[in-house]
Motif scaffolding. Structure first.
Motif: not given
Length: 390
Positions: A322-328, A105-109, A44-58, A112-114
């Motif tokens: 770029x905080x979201x993208x960096x966070x991702x 992936x919610x971490x990358x959301x 479960x960590x894989x998608x939760x990790x790699x998925x943070x990159x596009x989710x942070x940018x989105x 930047x929101x906060x």
């Protein structure tokens, strides 16, 4: 806004961690090897990790008000699949666990929101408070086994899916993006490329891979470790893991708050020294009371504080848009840092019937991160304006 975002992070992390407390039970039922057990909790960590990159940018582009409900709704699908259909074979568990990673992936959301809602001098503490939502893994540790015992295997999954649905509706109604939130106009690929050119991206990624990666690794593998190394029952091991998680959660905002007062690099240095010491002590598998407990709790506090300090560093140094993208990217590194150690620990124990080498490797990697922090990162936080680009 901070409270609603933190709740969302906790709920999604609760879902993300559902497999870990049941790993021992699935291992016994399906006859899994130590490596297969480690793989089960690590996937479960894989998608939760790699998925943070596009989710942070989105999130940089569309904001947290859209992304929080969207990710929460998407996480319901694998939760229901695992609870109702996908727990009768290793293959089914791995497929469900892979998509369960969406919750991570919610971490990358949230970052930047906060970050957009708070002034620079308060962002370390605010992001640290949000990061305390990682305590959702403690909710899973404390409730999953009990719910299965009280009902059946589907019970904790059905409950979590219900909470996710309620949060998705509530967040859509309550969340609002900061009115002055910078919205990038460049395409996603261009923004990701620009993010990868930032020095802070790579430095924070390396540090977070150790700090948060160590936390994730222990939170998913500690029950198996305690049961194997000390002969604890499944319930006792899960409760002790919950204590580890809760201390790390409490220390994360403390690390962010301290970073607002002093340089994040100093908080990171102190944290990494404690991790090195704790890993070296635990490599000898001392008695659990009191030495082993002190070593683990010391590492929990240090990993939590170090995680908070890392994102205080990002908030101080990364460009606002770029905080979201960096966070991702940084969040992905942290998650992947948590993916590898359980596999390594499972393989080492399967080969040597001892965890000592794995803990020695943790001490070595933490020492390397300490060197990076002292030699490079400290200078960057002193000269913030010069630290942005490679």
């Amino acid at each position: 806004m901070l409270a609603v975002a933190t709740i969302g992070f906790a709920v999604n992390f609760w879902a993300w961690a559902l497999l870990s407390p049941l790993a021992v039970r699935f291992t016994a039922a399906l006859g899994l090897s130590s490596f297969q057990q480690a793989l089960l909790v690590a996937v479960p960590v894989v998608v939760g990790s790699v998925g943070r990159i596009p989710v942070g940018a989105l999130t940089d582009r569309f904001g947290g008000r859209i992304m929080f409900p969207l990710v929460s709704l998407a996480t319901i699908v694998p939760v229901l699949y695992l609870g109702l259909f996908g727990h009768d074979s290793l293959a089914a568990l791995l497929i469900g666990g892979f998509f369960l990673g969406i919750g991570g992936t919610t971490f990358a959301v949230g970052v930047p929101f906060v970050n957009a809602w708070f002034p620079p001098h308060r962002r370390g503490f605010a992001v640290g408070v949000f990061g305390a939502g990682m305590g959702g893994t403690a909710i899973s540790a404390l409730t999953t086994v009990r719910l299965v015992d009280a009902g059946d295997t589907a019970t904790p999954f059905l409950l979590t899916a219900t909470v996710l649905a309620a949060y998705a509706i509530g967040s859509w109604l309550l969340l609002r993006d900061a009115p002055n939130r910078p919205v990038p106009s460049a395409p996603l690929t261009a923004r990701l490329a620009a993010t990868l050119r930032l020095r802070i991206t790579w430095q924070a990624s390396a540090l977070y891979a150790v700090a948060f990666g160590g936390y994730v690794a222990f939170s998913v593998y500690l029950p198996a470790y305690l049961k194997t190394a000390y002969g604890l029952t499944q319930a006792d091991a899960a409760n002790r893991m919950a204590g580890f998680v809760l201390l790390a959660v409490v220390m994360r905002p403390v690390g962010g708050w301290l970073s607002d007062k002093i340089a994040p690099s100093r908080v990171l240095a102190a944290s990494l020294i404690v991790v090195v010491a704790g890993a070296v002590v635990q490599a000898f598998t001392p008695g659990l009371a009191p030495v082993g407990t002190i070593a683990f709790l010391g590492m929990a506090a240090a990993l939590g504080a170090g995680s908070g300090a890392t994102f205080a560093l990002v908030a101080q140094v990364a460009p606002a848009n770029q905080v979201g993208s960096v966070t991702g990217v940084v969040g992905a590194a942290g998650g992947l840092g948590g993916f590898v150690p359980p596999l390594v620990m499972g393989s080492i124990y399967g080969h040597f019937e001892s965890y000592a080498l794995g803990l020695v490797l943790l001490a070595i990697v933490s020492s390397a991160a300490l060197l990076l922090d002292v030699v490079s990162v400290g200078r960057n936080t002193t000269n913030k304006g010069k630290a942005a680009h490679v």
